[in-house]
Design a protein around this motif. Structure first.
Motif, short mmCIF file in Angstrom:
data_model
loop_
_atom_site.label_atom_id
_atom_site.label_comp_id
_atom_site.label_asym_id
_atom_site.label_seq_id
_atom_site.Cartn_x
_atom_site.Cartn_y
_atom_site.Cartn_z
N ASP A 282 0.81 -1.22 0.00
CA ASP A 282 0.00 0.00 0.00
C ASP A 282 0.85 1.27 0.00
OD1 ASP A 282 0.91 -0.52 2.55
OD2 ASP A 282 -1.08 -0.70 3.44
N ILE A 283 2.17 1.13 -0.07
CA ILE A 283 3.07 2.28 -0.15
C ILE A 283 3.80 2.22 -1.48
CG2 ILE A 283 5.12 3.40 0.82
CD1 ILE A 283 4.29 2.30 3.55
N ASN A 284 3.51 3.19 -2.36
CA ASN A 284 4.14 3.19 -3.68
C ASN A 284 4.29 4.58 -4.29
OD1 ASN A 284 1.55 3.81 -4.44
ND2 ASN A 284 1.17 1.90 -5.52
N ALA A 285 4.12 5.61 -3.52
CA ALA A 285 4.17 6.98 -4.04
C ALA A 285 5.59 7.45 -4.33
CB ALA A 285 3.48 7.95 -3.08
N PRO B 28 -1.57 -12.05 4.49
CA PRO B 28 -2.88 -11.64 4.99
C PRO B 28 -2.81 -11.19 6.45
CG PRO B 28 -3.05 -13.71 3.80
CD PRO B 28 -1.58 -13.41 3.95
N ASP B 29 -3.53 -10.13 6.76
CA ASP B 29 -3.65 -9.57 8.10
C ASP B 29 -2.34 -9.03 8.68
OD1 ASP B 29 -6.42 -10.21 8.15
OD2 ASP B 29 -5.91 -12.27 8.73
N SER B 30 -1.34 -8.78 7.84
CA SER B 30 -0.09 -8.21 8.34
C SER B 30 -0.21 -6.70 8.48
CB SER B 30 1.08 -8.57 7.41
OG SER B 30 0.86 -8.04 6.12
N LEU B 31 0.76 -6.10 9.15
CA LEU B 31 0.76 -4.66 9.39
C LEU B 31 0.75 -3.90 8.07
CD1 LEU B 31 0.96 -2.45 11.60
CD2 LEU B 31 3.45 -2.60 11.34
N LYS B 32 -0.10 -2.91 7.95
CA LYS B 32 -0.24 -2.10 6.74
C LYS B 32 0.60 -0.83 6.85
CE LYS B 32 -3.58 -4.77 5.20
NZ LYS B 32 -3.06 -6.08 4.95
N MET B 33 0.84 -0.19 5.71
CA MET B 33 1.51 1.12 5.63
C MET B 33 2.82 1.12 6.41
SD MET B 33 -0.54 2.89 3.69
CE MET B 33 -0.18 4.61 3.91
N CYS B 34 3.67 0.15 6.13
CA CYS B 34 4.90 -0.03 6.90
C CYS B 34 6.14 0.03 6.01
CB CYS B 34 4.84 -1.36 7.63
SG CYS B 34 6.19 -1.62 8.80
N VAL B 35 7.14 0.76 6.48
CA VAL B 35 8.47 0.81 5.86
C VAL B 35 9.41 0.07 6.79
CG1 VAL B 35 10.39 2.31 5.16
CG2 VAL B 35 8.03 3.05 4.77
N ARG B 36 10.17 -0.89 6.23
CA ARG B 36 11.13 -1.65 7.02
C ARG B 36 12.54 -1.41 6.46
NH1 ARG B 36 6.56 -4.98 6.69
NH2 ARG B 36 5.97 -6.02 8.62
N ILE B 37 13.52 -1.42 7.34
CA ILE B 37 14.91 -1.20 6.94
C ILE B 37 15.78 -2.31 7.52
CG2 ILE B 37 16.93 0.29 7.24
CD1 ILE B 37 15.01 2.68 7.14
N MET B 38 16.68 -2.80 6.67
CA MET B 38 17.75 -3.71 7.11
C MET B 38 19.04 -3.09 6.63
SD MET B 38 18.96 -6.56 8.44
CE MET B 38 17.76 -7.87 8.46
N MET B 39 19.86 -2.64 7.59
CA MET B 39 21.13 -2.00 7.29
C MET B 39 22.25 -2.96 7.66
SD MET B 39 22.35 1.79 8.58
CE MET B 39 20.82 2.56 8.04
N HIS B 40 23.14 -3.23 6.71
CA HIS B 40 24.28 -4.13 6.93
C HIS B 40 25.51 -3.28 7.23
CE1 HIS B 40 21.47 -6.23 4.19
NE2 HIS B 40 21.62 -7.15 5.13
N VAL B 41 26.00 -3.38 8.46
CA VAL B 41 27.03 -2.47 8.96
C VAL B 41 28.25 -3.25 9.46
CG1 VAL B 41 27.52 -0.63 10.63
CG2 VAL B 41 25.23 -0.85 9.66
N ASN B 42 29.43 -2.79 9.09
CA ASN B 42 30.68 -3.32 9.65
C ASN B 42 30.81 -2.75 11.06
OD1 ASN B 42 32.07 -4.81 7.42
ND2 ASN B 42 31.66 -2.87 6.41
N THR B 43 30.87 -3.62 12.05
CA THR B 43 30.89 -3.17 13.43
C THR B 43 31.57 -4.18 14.34
OG1 THR B 43 29.52 -2.40 15.28
CG2 THR B 43 28.59 -4.14 13.91
N THR B 44 32.03 -3.72 15.47
CA THR B 44 32.56 -4.62 16.50
C THR B 44 31.51 -4.93 17.56
OG1 THR B 44 33.44 -2.73 17.73
CG2 THR B 44 34.94 -3.81 16.18
N GLN B 45 30.32 -4.32 17.43
CA GLN B 45 29.24 -4.56 18.39
C GLN B 45 28.78 -6.01 18.32
OE1 GLN B 45 26.81 -1.17 16.76
NE2 GLN B 45 26.18 -1.06 18.91
#
Length: 123
Positions: free
Chosen positions: A51-54, A81-98
């Motif tokens: 539902d997000i495509n603008a 079906p029945d999942s959260l609507k109007m949602c933006v998700r991010i997966m950031m791949h970062v070099n880290t020592t954490q």
């Protein structure tokens, strides 16, 4: 080591302004809480519900200084079906020592329901 840093936010309207504003807010919080420097980022995947495509939400990342050369890809989430609507998700791949336990995954607004078990965020 490369670690995945996750986050999500809901958007109130399918408009360029609403999508970019929400994505900026989420990116800013992920970057801030994990002390991320753009030169340490391998890639960023950004997905949206159908539902997000603008606008491509990756446009928001290009507003951040120093992020010009970070590879970013937008895609659409599976329409479960029945999942959260109007949602933006991010997966950031970062070099880290954490360690995985030290990473702050950020879930904002209506997206807080997605993974409360992973959200170490103060958001």
């Amino acid at each position: 080591m490369i670690r995945g840093m996750r986050g999500a936010i809901t958007v109130n309207q399918n408009t360029e302004e609403a999508i970019i504003t929400a994505t900026e807010e989420l990116l800013e919080k992920i970057i801030e809480e994990n002390h991320i420097q753009p030169e340490l980022v391998a890639s960023v995947f950004i997905s949206t519900t159908k539902d997000i495509n603008a606008v491509f939400p990756a446009k928001a990342l290009r507003k951040f200084e120093g992020w010009t050369y970070v590879p970013v890809m937008c895609m659409q989430e599976m329409p479960v079906p029945d999942s959260l609507k109007m949602c933006v998700r991010i997966m950031m791949h970062v070099n880290t020592t954490q360690s995985q336990e030290e990473i702050n995954h950020v879930y904002l607004k209506g997206a807080k329901v997605l993974r409360p078990d992973l959200s170490n965020s103060l958001a």
